[in-house]
Write an enzyme that holds these catalytic residues in place. Structure first.
Site, PDB file in Angstrom:
ATOM      1  N   TYR A 156     -12.567 -13.251  22.875  1.00  0.00           N
ATOM      2  CA  TYR A 156     -12.709 -14.564  22.224  1.00  0.00           C
ATOM      3  C   TYR A 156     -13.612 -15.463  23.080  1.00  0.00           C
ATOM      4  O   TYR A 156     -14.325 -16.324  22.563  1.00  0.00           O
ATOM      5  CB  TYR A 156     -11.333 -15.201  21.998  1.00  0.00           C
ATOM      6  CG  TYR A 156     -11.328 -16.237  20.897  1.00  0.00           C
ATOM      7  CD1 TYR A 156     -11.630 -15.896  19.581  1.00  0.00           C
ATOM      8  CD2 TYR A 156     -11.025 -17.568  21.170  1.00  0.00           C
ATOM      9  CE1 TYR A 156     -11.633 -16.850  18.575  1.00  0.00           C
ATOM     10  CE2 TYR A 156     -11.026 -18.521  20.157  1.00  0.00           C
ATOM     11  CZ  TYR A 156     -11.329 -18.160  18.870  1.00  0.00           C
ATOM     12  OH  TYR A 156     -11.327 -19.103  17.882  1.00  0.00           O
ATOM     13  N   LYS A 163     -12.869 -23.977  21.589  1.00  0.00           N
ATOM     14  CA  LYS A 163     -11.650 -24.441  20.900  1.00  0.00           C
ATOM     15  C   LYS A 163     -10.836 -25.366  21.815  1.00  0.00           C
ATOM     16  O   LYS A 163     -10.170 -26.281  21.330  1.00  0.00           O
ATOM     17  CB  LYS A 163     -10.803 -23.250  20.443  1.00  0.00           C
ATOM     18  CG  LYS A 163     -11.443 -22.413  19.326  1.00  0.00           C
ATOM     19  CD  LYS A 163     -11.691 -23.197  18.059  1.00  0.00           C
ATOM     20  CE  LYS A 163     -12.021 -22.287  16.879  1.00  0.00           C
ATOM     21  NZ  LYS A 163     -12.495 -23.048  15.707  1.00  0.00           N
TER      22      LYS A 163
HETATM   23  P1  NAP Z   1     -15.665 -18.188   7.758  1.00  0.00           P
HETATM   24  O1  NAP Z   1     -15.213 -17.995   6.370  1.00  0.00           O
HETATM   25  O2  NAP Z   1     -16.749 -17.312   8.272  1.00  0.00           O
HETATM   26  O3  NAP Z   1     -16.028 -19.723   7.972  1.00  0.00           O
HETATM   27  C1  NAP Z   1     -16.776 -20.190   9.100  1.00  0.00           C
HETATM   28  C2  NAP Z   1     -17.713 -21.232   8.576  1.00  0.00           C
HETATM   29  O4  NAP Z   1     -18.447 -21.892   9.621  1.00  0.00           O
HETATM   30  C3  NAP Z   1     -18.760 -20.607   7.651  1.00  0.00           C
HETATM   31  O5  NAP Z   1     -18.818 -21.314   6.430  1.00  0.00           O
HETATM   32  C4  NAP Z   1     -20.021 -20.778   8.480  1.00  0.00           C
HETATM   33  O6  NAP Z   1     -21.220 -20.772   7.774  1.00  0.00           O
HETATM   34  C5  NAP Z   1     -19.743 -22.102   9.126  1.00  0.00           C
HETATM   35  N1  NAP Z   1     -20.776 -22.421  10.105  1.00  0.00           N
HETATM   36  C6  NAP Z   1     -21.173 -21.696  11.176  1.00  0.00           C
HETATM   37  N2  NAP Z   1     -22.209 -22.311  11.787  1.00  0.00           N
HETATM   38  C7  NAP Z   1     -22.452 -23.444  11.082  1.00  0.00           C
HETATM   39  C8  NAP Z   1     -23.380 -24.508  11.204  1.00  0.00           C
HETATM   40  N3  NAP Z   1     -24.308 -24.564  12.189  1.00  0.00           N
HETATM   41  N4  NAP Z   1     -23.345 -25.523  10.303  1.00  0.00           N
HETATM   42  C9  NAP Z   1     -22.433 -25.517   9.307  1.00  0.00           C
HETATM   43  N5  NAP Z   1     -21.534 -24.532   9.121  1.00  0.00           N
HETATM   44  C10 NAP Z   1     -21.547 -23.516  10.012  1.00  0.00           C
HETATM   45  O7  NAP Z   1     -14.430 -17.970   8.787  1.00  0.00           O
HETATM   46  P2  NAP Z   1     -13.007 -18.644   8.950  1.00  0.00           P
HETATM   47  O8  NAP Z   1     -12.227 -17.656   9.739  1.00  0.00           O
HETATM   48  O9  NAP Z   1     -12.494 -19.132   7.643  1.00  0.00           O
HETATM   49  O10 NAP Z   1     -13.310 -19.865   9.926  1.00  0.00           O
HETATM   50  C11 NAP Z   1     -12.969 -21.215   9.625  1.00  0.00           C
HETATM   51  C12 NAP Z   1     -12.401 -21.870  10.886  1.00  0.00           C
HETATM   52  O11 NAP Z   1     -11.135 -21.299  11.159  1.00  0.00           O
HETATM   53  C13 NAP Z   1     -13.230 -21.690  12.138  1.00  0.00           C
HETATM   54  O12 NAP Z   1     -13.206 -22.878  12.903  1.00  0.00           O
HETATM   55  C14 NAP Z   1     -12.477 -20.593  12.870  1.00  0.00           C
HETATM   56  O13 NAP Z   1     -12.706 -20.609  14.266  1.00  0.00           O
HETATM   57  C15 NAP Z   1     -11.070 -21.001  12.523  1.00  0.00           C
HETATM   58  N6  NAP Z   1     -10.050 -19.973  12.763  1.00  0.00           N
HETATM   59  C16 NAP Z   1     -10.172 -18.746  12.219  1.00  0.00           C
HETATM   60  C17 NAP Z   1      -9.199 -17.793  12.448  1.00  0.00           C
HETATM   61  C18 NAP Z   1      -9.321 -16.407  11.872  1.00  0.00           C
HETATM   62  O14 NAP Z   1      -8.650 -15.503  12.363  1.00  0.00           O
HETATM   63  N7  NAP Z   1     -10.132 -16.188  10.859  1.00  0.00           N
HETATM   64  C19 NAP Z   1      -8.080 -18.100  13.245  1.00  0.00           C
HETATM   65  C20 NAP Z   1      -7.973 -19.377  13.785  1.00  0.00           C
HETATM   66  C21 NAP Z   1      -8.969 -20.306  13.537  1.00  0.00           C
HETATM   67  P3  NAP Z   1     -22.210 -19.474   8.061  1.00  0.00           P
HETATM   68  O15 NAP Z   1     -21.495 -18.271   7.539  1.00  0.00           O
HETATM   69  O16 NAP Z   1     -23.448 -19.836   7.345  1.00  0.00           O
HETATM   70  O17 NAP Z   1     -22.437 -19.383   9.536  1.00  0.00           O
END
Ligand code: NAP
Length: 256
Positions: A156, A163
């Site tokens: 990570y 984070k």
């Molecule tokens: P996701 O569907 O891939 O969403 C991540 C989003 O961030 C995407 O829409 C991505 O767009 C966007 N992003 C990245 N760079 C960007 C930029 N420069 N400007 C605007 N948008 C940008 O994945 P997710 O897991 O749902 O993630 C959402 C949040 O949850 C994140 O903060 C992640 O760290 C957090 N989270 C996830 C998990 C897990 O296990 N999945 C656990 C805890 C927390 P692009 O695809 O265009 O880059």
């Protein structure tokens, strides 16, 4: 009648139907919120438009959070169309692929700055813009974080450091925004299979490991994060701000 009837919210971070942001959007929409969406690039626009349209969203705008002009345009549009804002969901994170597999020790200056800019600083700039539209409306902001901020989660890496900065930002922003009646909280979600998660080396093992050790003996799904976000943005959480709420089947409490 929904508990968010008449409330207006913007969702940053829908990439596809698996995105945590999309589960949050559905939960908020089901309770009556009117939502706007942003997408980070042309490829994502093709995915986000039909999803947003399916729940009646009319405002769907490009926004790369590393570009101040794009951010300003989003909030100017919201001001013009809605005149104000009640809810901001920040579900954005990014780090270069090599920084999520090689040892943290190897993180480059460029990789560090990129991860911290997109994944942590973006909350501060979006909160600043949103707060101007939340005056007198008891606004609420929710961001997404992960346990890698508190404990070492192999691979990570720089995202854990980002984070940690994000969670500290939530506390400082809660202090700054509280006098205006604006609340801000983070949800620390357990691992969920999404596009962003796929970039972390060994993610499958993370899922397996946490399901075996969490008190509830399972992983979570994105809908459970959606419901927690619904609670946090609603009046039911009217005295909760600056918190990091774990939605992880209890995994974070375990020592052994
Ligand atoms: P996701 O569907 O891939 O969403 C991540 C989003 O961030 C995407 O829409 C991505 O767009 C966007 N992003 C990245 N760079 C960007 C930029 N420069 N400007 C605007 N948008 C940008 O994945 P997710 O897991 O749902 O993630 C959402 C949040 O949850 C994140 O903060 C992640 O760290 C957090 N989270 C996830 C998990 C897990 O296990 N999945 C656990 C805890 C927390 P692009 O695809 O265009 O880059």
């Amino acid at each position: 009648m929904g508990i968010l009837d008449g409330r207006k919210g913007i969702i940053f971070g829908v990439a596809n139907e698996r995105s945590i942001a999309w589960a949050i959007a559905r939960a908020l929409h089901e309770e009556g919120a009117e939502l706007a969406f942003t997408y980070a690039g042309e490829i994502l626009e093709k995915r986000v438009r039909p999803l947003a349209g399916s729940i009646g969203a009319k405002i769907i705008l490009p926004c790369d959070v590393t570009k101040d002009q794009e951010i300003e345009r989003v909030f100017q549009t919201l001001k013009g169309e809605w005149g104000g804002l009640d809810i901001l969901i920040h579900a954005i994170a990014y780090a270069a692929k090599e920084d999520l597999s090689q040892p943290y020790l190897q993180t480059s200056r460029e990789g560090f700055q990129l991860a911290l800019d997109v994944s942590a600083y973006s909350l501060t700039v979006l909160a600043r813009q949103a707060a101007q539209l939340m005056e007198g409306r008891s606004g609420s902001i929710v961001t997404l974080t992960y346990l890698g901020s508190e404990k070492v989660i192999p691979n990570y890496n720089v995202m854990g450091v980002a984070k940690a900065a994000l969670e500290a930002s939530v506390r400082y922003l809660a202090h700054d925004l509280g006098p205006r009646g604006v609340r801000i909280n983070a949800i620390s979600a357990g691992p969920v299979k999404t596009l962003a998660a796929a970039g972390i080396a060994g993610f499958k093992e993370m899922l397996h490991y946490s399901a075996g050790r969490a008190p509830l003996r399972r992983n979570i799904d994105a809908e459970e994060v959606g419901r927690a976000a619904l609670f946090l943005v609603s009046e039911m959480a009217s005295a909760i701000t600056g918190e990091v709420v774990h939605v992880d089947a209890g995994y974070n409490i375990m020592g052994m």
